[in-house]
Design an enzyme around this catalytic site. Structure first.
Site, PDB file in Angstrom:
ATOM      1  N   GLU A   1       0.839  -1.193   0.000  1.00 34.41           N
ATOM      2  CA  GLU A   1       0.000   0.000   0.000  1.00 34.41           C
ATOM      3  C   GLU A   1       0.871   1.239   0.000  1.00 34.41           C
ATOM      4  O   GLU A   1       1.964   1.249   0.567  1.00 34.41           O
ATOM      5  CB  GLU A   1      -0.928   0.019   1.226  1.00 34.41           C
ATOM      6  CG  GLU A   1      -2.005  -1.042   1.187  1.00 34.41           C
ATOM      7  CD  GLU A   1      -2.833  -1.084   2.459  1.00 34.41           C
ATOM      8  OE1 GLU A   1      -3.957  -1.594   2.395  1.00 34.41           O
ATOM      9  OE2 GLU A   1      -2.350  -0.612   3.513  1.00 34.41           O
TER      10      GLU A   1
ATOM     11  N   CYS B   1       7.803  -5.581   7.328  1.00 33.32           N
ATOM     12  CA  CYS B   1       8.925  -4.894   7.977  1.00 33.32           C
ATOM     13  C   CYS B   1       9.329  -5.703   9.205  1.00 33.32           C
ATOM     14  O   CYS B   1       8.472  -6.184   9.946  1.00 33.32           O
ATOM     15  CB  CYS B   1       8.518  -3.476   8.388  1.00 33.32           C
ATOM     16  SG  CYS B   1       9.858  -2.525   9.164  1.00 33.32           S
TER      17      CYS B   1
ATOM     18  N   CYS C   1       7.859  -2.315  15.212  1.00 32.22           N
ATOM     19  CA  CYS C   1       7.357  -1.224  16.054  1.00 32.22           C
ATOM     20  C   CYS C   1       5.942  -1.568  16.517  1.00 32.22           C
ATOM     21  O   CYS C   1       5.087  -1.926  15.702  1.00 32.22           O
ATOM     22  CB  CYS C   1       7.364   0.087  15.272  1.00 32.22           C
ATOM     23  SG  CYS C   1       8.996   0.612  14.711  1.00 32.22           S
TER      24      CYS C   1
ATOM     25  N   CYS D   1       2.777   0.067  14.824  1.00 32.72           N
ATOM     26  CA  CYS D   1       2.704   0.060  13.368  1.00 32.72           C
ATOM     27  C   CYS D   1       2.149  -1.267  12.861  1.00 32.72           C
ATOM     28  O   CYS D   1       2.671  -2.340  13.188  1.00 32.72           O
ATOM     29  CB  CYS D   1       4.101   0.303  12.786  1.00 32.72           C
ATOM     30  SG  CYS D   1       4.160   0.285  10.983  1.00 32.72           S
TER      31      CYS D   1
ATOM     32  N   GLY E   1       7.641  -0.835   5.352  1.00 29.68           N
ATOM     33  CA  GLY E   1       9.038  -1.220   5.268  1.00 29.68           C
ATOM     34  C   GLY E   1      10.009  -0.221   5.856  1.00 29.68           C
ATOM     35  O   GLY E   1       9.664   0.932   6.144  1.00 29.68           O
TER      36      GLY E   1
ATOM     37  N   SER F   1      12.664   8.263   5.749  1.00 28.09           N
ATOM     38  CA  SER F   1      12.544   8.098   7.193  1.00 28.09           C
ATOM     39  C   SER F   1      13.048   6.712   7.595  1.00 28.09           C
ATOM     40  O   SER F   1      12.706   5.714   6.959  1.00 28.09           O
ATOM     41  CB  SER F   1      11.082   8.267   7.619  1.00 28.09           C
ATOM     42  OG  SER F   1      10.929   8.014   9.004  1.00 28.09           O
TER      43      SER F   1
ATOM     44  N   ASN G   1      -2.086   6.471  15.815  1.00 26.75           N
ATOM     45  CA  ASN G   1      -3.283   6.081  15.068  1.00 26.75           C
ATOM     46  C   ASN G   1      -3.599   4.617  15.354  1.00 26.75           C
ATOM     47  O   ASN G   1      -2.728   3.749  15.226  1.00 26.75           O
ATOM     48  CB  ASN G   1      -3.053   6.281  13.565  1.00 26.75           C
ATOM     49  CG  ASN G   1      -2.827   7.733  13.202  1.00 26.75           C
ATOM     50  OD1 ASN G   1      -3.671   8.589  13.439  1.00 26.75           O
ATOM     51  ND2 ASN G   1      -1.648   8.030  12.643  1.00 26.75           N
TER      52      ASN G   1
ATOM     53  N   CYS H   1      -0.587   7.390   9.335  1.00 25.94           N
ATOM     54  CA  CYS H   1       0.722   6.872   9.699  1.00 25.94           C
ATOM     55  C   CYS H   1       0.601   5.643  10.591  1.00 25.94           C
ATOM     56  O   CYS H   1      -0.104   5.658  11.598  1.00 25.94           O
ATOM     57  CB  CYS H   1       1.504   7.968  10.431  1.00 25.94           C
ATOM     58  SG  CYS H   1       3.176   7.504  10.870  1.00 25.94           S
TER      59      CYS H   1
END
Length: 347
Positions: A60, A80, A84, A87, A131, A163, A266, A320
């Site tokens: 995405e 990934c 985290c 995430c 990623g 980032s 989020n 995010c």
């Protein structure tokens, strides 16, 4: 054509002679399987794009309307491994790196999508999608070369940001040559809190900070700034003591080199395929706006420049931390019954 999301072999208004030359050129080229735009979820100012890759996996990316221009949140991997806790992509694990072509295809398709939506032209890119760019730096570097080439996409390096969570000091130093701005997904100011939020952390914050200090010194003078991103989680990293610790961590930088960007958490509950564990995620919560502003003021008082990222697309799982395309992942495990249909489980 590339800059506008147009098919370079079918240019509108081109002569028959040019079209014939392009057709002959196309026949002489080795065919490449292109990522396909499979679905879109559009809100007032975001368009989440689901791309199906040639091996059946999906990624995405998110096109964001920003007033007079549009921005694209680009993915660099399927999944990934940084894990985290806030995430959704991190819940998938690392499946594979994207090729340079698959990264560039996101940009081309986003330009086309912006034109079809009658949105402003996209000229700002952030590698903040699915990623960890530092874990796929060869493909990301090659993509950046094409994106900033005046004969290709011709996007200014001032409008591209990569980032990274900074997996290691060595990988941070490799970023010195990247033709773009840099952002550090730091998220915490003390090692215990960062290991809680980024369980894959193997290096101290001080070692990573020192690597960024050296990295910036190796870069051209106009690119010696660093954006420090902090996802704010209620009762975890929003205390005034965390603001003080963050200012202490960043003290070795010149004041003009650092911008702290605060990102209210989020919610990612329900965004990943069934079977992925979300026990830690269920305990996470976004801070109140008052808490966010209070934390921002604390950083200001400690002499740091600080902004708060405006949340866009949260209702459509486009914000995010909410990207979690899992189409095709079940097939890798030989379990077709659990294959997710794509965006269907995220709306």
């Amino acid at each position: 054509a590339l800059r506008d999301g147009l098919g370079p072999l079918r240019l509108e208004g081109s002569s028959k002679r040019l079209q014939k030359m392009l057709a002959e050129l196309a026949l002489s080229m080795e065919p490449v399987a292109s990522p396909q735009l499979e679905n879109t979820v559009v809100s007032e100012n975001t368009c989440k794009m689901l791309l199906r890759l040639c091996d059946g996996l999906s990624i995405e990316c998110v096109l964001i309307q920003m007033g007079k221009h549009s921005s694209l949140c680009v993915s660099s991997q399927v999944g990934c491994k940084q894990a985290c806790v806030f995430c959704a992509t991190g819940k998938l694990g690392e499946v594979r790196n994207l090729t340079t072509y698959e990264i560039l295809a996101q940009v081309w398709l986003a330009q086309r999508q912006a034109r079809e939506l009658n949105w402003p032209k996209m000229h700002n890119l952030v590698f903040m999608g699915m990623g960890e760019p530092a874990n796929n730096l060869d493909s990301v570097a090659q993509a950046l070369e094409q994106l900033t080439d005046s004969n290709s996409f011709s996007i200014s390096r001032r409008y591209i940001t990569v980032s990274t969570v900074a997996p290691s000091p060595r990988q941070v130093l490799r970023l010195a040559e990247m033709p773009c701005k840099l952002a550090w997904s730091v998220h915490a100011a003390t090692d215990p809190v960062r290991r809680r939020l980024v369980p894959s952390s193997k290096h101290s914050l001080a070692d990573l900070r020192d690597a960024f200090l050296k990295c910036l010194q190796l870069r051209p003078e106009r690119f010696r700034q660093l954006i420090c991103e902090v996802v704010l989680l209620d009762d975890i990293n929003t205390d005034p003591s965390h603001a003080k610790a963050l200012s202490d961590l960043l003290a070795p930088f010149d004041r003009e080199q650092i911008l702290v960007n605060l990102i209210p958490y989020n919610d990612i509950q329900g965004l990943v395929n069934r079977g992925f564990k979300l026990d830690v995620t269920s305990k996470l919560a976004a801070p109140s706006l008052d808490t966010v502003r209070s934390f921002q003021r604390s950083l200001w008082n400690h002499g740091l420049y600080c902004s708060v990222r405006q949340t866009r697309g949260e209702s459509k799982a486009s914000a995010c931390g909410q990207l979690a395309a899992v189409t095709g992942l079940a097939a890798l495990d030989g379990d077709e019954d659990d294959k997710d249909p794509g965006l269907g489980s995220q709306q």
